[in-house]
Write a protein that holds these residues in place. Structure first.
Motif, mmCIF file in Angstrom:
data_model
loop_
_atom_site.group_PDB
_atom_site.id
_atom_site.type_symbol
_atom_site.label_atom_id
_atom_site.label_comp_id
_atom_site.label_asym_id
_atom_site.label_seq_id
_atom_site.Cartn_x
_atom_site.Cartn_y
_atom_site.Cartn_z
ATOM 1 N N UNK A 72 0.827 -1.206 0.000
ATOM 2 C CA UNK A 72 0.000 0.000 0.000
ATOM 3 C C UNK A 72 0.864 1.259 0.000
ATOM 4 N N UNK A 73 1.932 1.228 0.790
ATOM 5 C CA UNK A 73 2.831 2.382 0.825
ATOM 6 C C UNK A 73 3.560 2.544 -0.505
ATOM 7 N N UNK A 74 3.912 1.419 -1.130
ATOM 8 C CA UNK A 74 4.571 1.466 -2.430
ATOM 9 C C UNK A 74 3.661 2.125 -3.464
ATOM 10 N N UNK A 94 2.160 6.883 -6.746
ATOM 11 C CA UNK A 94 1.145 7.871 -7.165
ATOM 12 C C UNK A 94 1.562 9.290 -6.815
ATOM 13 N N UNK A 95 1.941 9.499 -5.573
ATOM 14 C CA UNK A 95 2.168 10.864 -5.098
ATOM 15 C C UNK A 95 3.563 11.411 -5.407
#
Length: 249
Positions: free
Chosen positions: A236-238, A243-244
């Protein structure tokens, strides 16, 4: 059977290339130079053909400055019989190189031209194909295995889908890939013998070939430096960072 092997003097592959301050090209001052690795493989294969009794003479040819004699001597120490240096102080483009090699081939009448598939400085990968067209000879590029018998050569070549085996009639042009062989180290006695072997020095004008450049280098720059990597705790962090921060999703 005579084998002609073109070799090129390039920056040693262990040296990190530097761009000139004015971005006009690569800085060659006080830089270690050596034989192009693909050319070295081609020389080794030609010498092996001679050791098998298939080839009777291995002729080394190089196009470059006077210092290219050192590169030819290295090839002669590996087992080449004699050398030809076409001296040029300017950088010769692939088409002009192919025309010069055609002129040498017309003079030497080799049964096989065995050369590296590309040089590690320009990475053009064009001379072998151009030379084949100019001579009207069949070609086999990216060779990872070579068998020569009588008037034909069987070549296993690397393609996107795996390996392809083809048969070409001689005379032919074959370009060597990295997996064709492992080049030998020249022994000290052979290095001493190579100093006595003949190297004929000629110029492009002797062959009536125009080597004036057709391309103009506008600017040479170093590739951007890679940013440091980061570790993430989970998928999820990846995805969030892609994205950001990276902006690729």
């Amino acid at each position: 059977m005579k084998v002609l092997v073109p070799v090129k003097r390039v920056i040693d592959y262990n040296v990190k290339a530097r761009v000139k301050p004015d971005q006009s090209g690569v800085d060659l001052a006080n830089v270690k130079m050596s034989m192009n690795p693909f050319c070295e493989i081609a020389v080794e294969e030609a010498v092996r053909l001679k050791e098998k009794g298939v080839a009777t003479e291995v002729v080394i040819v190089s196009i470059g400055p006077a210092q290219a004699q050192e590169t030819i001597r290295t090839a002669l120490a590996m087992g080449g019989d004699r050398g030809i240096l076409i001296q040029s102080d300017s950088d010769v483009e692939p088409l002009a190189v192919a025309k010069l090699l055609k002129a040498v081939a017309d003079e030497e009448k080799p049964n096989l031209i065995l050369m590296g598939k590309q040089a590690i400085d320009g990475d053009n990968n064009a001379v072998g194909q151009m030379l084949s067209q100019l001579l009207g000879w069949p070609q086999a590029t990216f060779a990872s295995k070579l068998d020569v018998a009588a008037d034909k050569a069987t070549v296993t070549r690397e393609v996107d889908g795996g390996l392809q085996t083809i048969e070409v009639a001689l005379p032919a042009v074959v370009t060597a890939d990295l997996r064709l062989n492992e080049p030998r180290y020249a022994s000290l006695p052979n290095i001493m013998k190579a100093k006595k072997k003949e190297i004929a020095t000629k110029t492009a004008g002797d062959y009536g070939v125009d080597v004036a450049p057709r391309l103009k280098v506008l600017k040479v720059t170093e590739p951007p430096k890679r940013s440091a990597g980061v570790k993430v705790e989970n998928a999820a962090e990846l995805v969030a960072k892609l994205k950001s921060e990276a902006g690729v999703l």
